[in-house]
Design a protein around this motif. Structure first.
Motif, PDB file in Angstrom:
ATOM      1  N   PRO A  92      16.315  -2.361  -3.999  1.00 26.70           N
ATOM      2  CA  PRO A  92      15.646  -2.430  -5.610  1.00 26.70           C
ATOM      3  C   PRO A  92      14.153  -2.822  -5.067  1.00 26.70           C
ATOM      4  CG  PRO A  92      16.382  -3.914  -4.727  1.00 26.70           C
ATOM      5  CD  PRO A  92      17.150  -3.240  -3.971  1.00 26.70           C
ATOM      6  N   GLY A  93      13.583  -1.229  -5.355  1.00 23.52           N
ATOM      7  CA  GLY A  93      11.552  -1.655  -5.486  1.00 23.52           C
ATOM      8  C   GLY A  93      11.155  -1.031  -4.090  1.00 23.52           C
ATOM      9  N   ALA A  94      12.255   0.006  -3.594  1.00 20.33           N
ATOM     10  CA  ALA A  94      11.924   0.478  -2.129  1.00 20.33           C
ATOM     11  C   ALA A  94      10.679   1.345  -3.213  1.00 20.33           C
ATOM     12  CB  ALA A  94      12.838   1.374  -1.586  1.00 20.33           C
ATOM     13  N   LEU A  95       9.591   1.557  -2.369  1.00 16.97           N
ATOM     14  CA  LEU A  95       8.836   2.578  -2.288  1.00 16.97           C
ATOM     15  C   LEU A  95       8.488   4.118  -1.760  1.00 16.97           C
ATOM     16  CD1 LEU A  95       5.841   2.907  -2.975  1.00 16.97           C
ATOM     17  CD2 LEU A  95       4.853   2.133  -0.920  1.00 16.97           C
ATOM     18  N   PRO A  96       8.795   5.380  -2.579  1.00 13.33           N
ATOM     19  CA  PRO A  96       9.072   6.346  -1.879  1.00 13.33           C
ATOM     20  C   PRO A  96       8.000   6.786  -0.431  1.00 13.33           C
ATOM     21  CG  PRO A  96       9.153   6.262  -4.140  1.00 13.33           C
ATOM     22  CD  PRO A  96       8.184   5.228  -3.517  1.00 13.33           C
ATOM     23  N   LEU A  97       7.899   7.445   0.806  1.00 15.29           N
ATOM     24  CA  LEU A  97       7.073   7.556   1.790  1.00 15.29           C
ATOM     25  C   LEU A  97       7.563   8.530   2.181  1.00 15.29           C
ATOM     26  CD1 LEU A  97       4.623   6.241   3.731  1.00 15.29           C
ATOM     27  CD2 LEU A  97       6.754   6.091   5.127  1.00 15.29           C
ATOM     28  N   ILE A  98       6.132   9.701   1.908  1.00 15.03           N
ATOM     29  CA  ILE A  98       6.397  11.188   2.920  1.00 15.03           C
ATOM     30  C   ILE A  98       6.088  11.206   4.217  1.00 15.03           C
ATOM     31  CG2 ILE A  98       4.604  11.833   1.551  1.00 15.03           C
ATOM     32  CD1 ILE A  98       6.326  14.558   1.115  1.00 15.03           C
ATOM     33  N   LEU A  99       6.430  11.537   5.281  1.00 11.59           N
ATOM     34  CA  LEU A  99       6.168  11.895   6.415  1.00 11.59           C
ATOM     35  C   LEU A  99       6.273  12.939   6.553  1.00 11.59           C
ATOM     36  CD1 LEU A  99      10.078   9.352   7.879  1.00 11.59           C
ATOM     37  CD2 LEU A  99       7.104   8.491   7.120  1.00 11.59           C
ATOM     38  N   THR A 100       4.733  13.211   7.652  1.00 12.59           N
ATOM     39  CA  THR A 100       4.397  14.814   8.060  1.00 12.59           C
ATOM     40  C   THR A 100       4.494  14.751   9.586  1.00 12.59           C
ATOM     41  OG1 THR A 100       3.509  15.197   5.830  1.00 12.59           O
ATOM     42  CG2 THR A 100       3.154  16.788   7.901  1.00 12.59           C
ATOM     43  N   HIS A 101       5.745  16.107   9.996  1.00 11.27           N
ATOM     44  CA  HIS A 101       5.696  15.336  11.604  1.00 11.27           C
ATOM     45  C   HIS A 101       4.499  16.824  12.167  1.00 11.27           C
ATOM     46  CE1 HIS A 101       6.251  19.967  11.166  1.00 11.27           C
ATOM     47  NE2 HIS A 101       7.294  19.804  10.503  1.00 11.27           N
ATOM     48  N   GLY A 102       4.250  16.813  12.971  1.00 11.75           N
ATOM     49  CA  GLY A 102       3.369  17.133  14.527  1.00 11.75           C
ATOM     50  C   GLY A 102       3.782  18.507  14.487  1.00 11.75           C
ATOM     51  N   TRP A 103       3.208  19.574  15.944  1.00 13.66           N
ATOM     52  CA  TRP A 103       3.115  19.807  16.532  1.00 13.66           C
ATOM     53  C   TRP A 103       2.823  20.020  18.277  1.00 13.66           C
ATOM     54  CZ3 TRP A 103       1.027  22.308  20.805  1.00 13.66           C
ATOM     55  CH2 TRP A 103       1.414  23.373  21.889  1.00 13.66           C
ATOM     56  N   PRO A 104       3.807  20.306  18.912  1.00 11.47           N
ATOM     57  CA  PRO A 104       4.841  20.831  18.695  1.00 11.47           C
ATOM     58  C   PRO A 104       6.448  20.175  18.395  1.00 11.47           C
ATOM     59  CG  PRO A 104       4.931  20.944  21.030  1.00 11.47           C
ATOM     60  CD  PRO A 104       3.494  20.206  20.142  1.00 11.47           C
ATOM     61  N   GLN A 129      10.675  -4.793   1.493  1.00 10.31           N
ATOM     62  CA  GLN A 129       9.197  -3.673   2.337  1.00 10.31           C
ATOM     63  C   GLN A 129      10.410  -2.401   2.695  1.00 10.31           C
ATOM     64  OE1 GLN A 129       7.721  -5.532   5.255  1.00 10.31           O
ATOM     65  NE2 GLN A 129       6.307  -6.921   4.247  1.00 10.31           N
ATOM     66  N   ALA A 130      11.581  -1.660   1.646  1.00 12.15           N
ATOM     67  CA  ALA A 130      12.183  -0.840   2.099  1.00 12.15           C
ATOM     68  C   ALA A 130      10.698   0.358   1.565  1.00 12.15           C
ATOM     69  CB  ALA A 130      13.503  -0.607   1.409  1.00 12.15           C
ATOM     70  N   PHE A 131      11.899   1.618   2.165  1.00 15.74           N
ATOM     71  CA  PHE A 131      11.218   2.790   1.545  1.00 15.74           C
ATOM     72  C   PHE A 131      12.390   2.931   1.531  1.00 15.74           C
ATOM     73  CE2 PHE A 131       8.035   0.583   4.134  1.00 15.74           C
ATOM     74  CZ  PHE A 131       6.946   1.423   4.147  1.00 15.74           C
ATOM     75  N   HIS A 132      12.339   4.723   0.479  1.00 15.03           N
ATOM     76  CA  HIS A 132      12.561   5.913   0.175  1.00 15.03           C
ATOM     77  C   HIS A 132      12.027   6.964   1.135  1.00 15.03           C
ATOM     78  CE1 HIS A 132      15.052   4.618  -3.461  1.00 15.03           C
ATOM     79  NE2 HIS A 132      13.986   3.971  -3.973  1.00 15.03           N
TER      80      HIS A 132
END
Length: 377
Positions: A92-104, A129-132
């Motif tokens: 409960p209460g996990a914070l959404p987090l978006i991860l962006t990858h790199g190249w290559p 301290q969990a994340f979606h």
């Protein structure tokens, strides 16, 4: 424009697996050029052994099944079909987090990191301290459609990611990125400052340039000298190569799996600052899963757009709309980074090794991400 979110599963056709194996079997191997070690590029003996492993021991189906354990989806944003992972935490209460990858790289970059973020309880972390976790594939990479036309930028990708998070129902979230993601993540804060609570960058902020030399201390100049001596600063200039003639080189990468493997091996070797052989830093199967993904999706050329759409190289600058944290400050200089960022988290003792730290140090990276976002939740 359709806003539908559709489930997605990876299912590479058997004929494509057979084609890869046939091409590997028919490789026309060159002679080894004179020179020591990697001085002329990837040594023939090294690549032959790696290609043999790819052909005879690596099991794509096993790794395809592992990737399919992550919930995957497709949706259309800005006229582009976008592939993404969306892994919700049970906490409960996990914070959404978006991860962006790199190249290559690709979403494969985060294979070992995701569970450490969504389920910290199982990995020695604080469940509070969990994340979606949301992991989109950058346009032109993997299963995301290639950009239509030219003129694409990190800002445009950031705008798409902000729309994706809105579409998923997230009003308040963090954003993380390394390599190309280090350009996208700050742009998300600029695009959606009322929604982004913090920006986390692997490294690259505050990196000195020649114009900074007059105001640098002796220690800072020594750090700058060390930076300029790194392999990843002096290897194959992929920025110039992909800016000048990506179509020309794509023929080889698209037609020959060994040419593609050599290119990937060259870059992952140059990005390795650990002093250890690559296979001791990044799991060989994980590396080959990323190579295989590029091969099966035919995206060696389409993933080059951040370079051929650029006018030159520049370090990520960052933003001041929301607090920033980094995994590793050095060789960046904090006071230089603070010209364009509100730095809240600047550790200097996190373990390093490979440029793609999520593949090298997933435990330490997850712990540091949690440490930063605990300050801004």
């Amino acid at each position: 424009m359709s806003t539908e979110i559709r489930p997605f599963q990876i299912d590479i056709a058997p004929v494509d697996l057979d084609d890869l194996n046939n091409r590997l079997d028919r490789t026309r191997w060159p002679q080894q050029l004179p020179g020591d070690g990697w001085s002329r590029g990837v040594p023939v003996a090294y690549l032959r052994e790696l290609a043999d492993y790819w052909r005879n021991e690596y099991d794509w189906r096993r790794h395809e099944a592992r990737l399919n354990e992550f919930p995957q989806f497709m949706t259309e944003i800005d006229g582009q079909e976008i592939h993404f992972l969306h892994v919700r935490s049970a906490e409960p209460g996990a914070l959404p987090l978006i991860l962006t990858h790199g190249w290559p790289n690709s979403f494969v970059e985060f294979t070992d990191l995701i569970a450490r973020l969504t389920d910290p309880r199982a990995h020695g972390g604080d469940p509070a301290q969990a994340f979606h976790v949301v992991v989109p594939s950058v346009p032109g990479f993997g299963f995301s459609a290639p950009p239509r036309g030219t003129g694409w930028t990190a800002t445009r990708v950031a705008q798409m990611w902000a729309e994706l998070m809105r579409r998923l129902g997230y009003e308040r979230y963090g954003t993380q990125g390394g390599d190309f993601g280090a350009y996208v993540a700050p742009e998300m804060a600029k695009t959606a400052p009322d929604h982004v609570v913090g920006v986390y960058i692997i490294s690259g902020l505050g990196f000195p340039t020649e114009k900074d030399l007059p105001e640098m201390t002796e220690d800072e100049r020594a750090a700058y000298t060390q930076l300029m001596e790194q392999d990843w600063m002096n290897g194959v200039d992929h920025h110039a190569l992909l800016r000048a003639a990506p179509q020309t080189f794509t023929y080889g990468w698209h037609d020959s799996p060994v040419a593609a493997l050599a290119w990937m091996t060259q870059k992952f070797h140059e990005f390795n600052a650990s002093g250890k052989p690559l296979e001791q830093v990044i799991d060989r199967d994980l590396f080959l899963t990323n190579v295989s993904l590029y091969w099966f999706t035919g995206t060696f050329g389409t993933s080059a757009w951040p370079y051929y759409d650029s006018t030159g190289f520049g370090w990520p600058e960052g933003q001041t709309a929301t607090p920033t944290g980094v995994y590793s400050g050095p060789p960046g200089i904090r006071r230089l980074a603070e010209r364009h960022n509100t730095i809240l988290h600047w550790p200097e003792d996190n373990p390093g090794g490979h440029h793609f730290i999520a593949m090298d140090q997933p435990d330490h990276l997850a712990a540091d991400i949690r440490a930063f976002f605990a300050k801004v939740r």
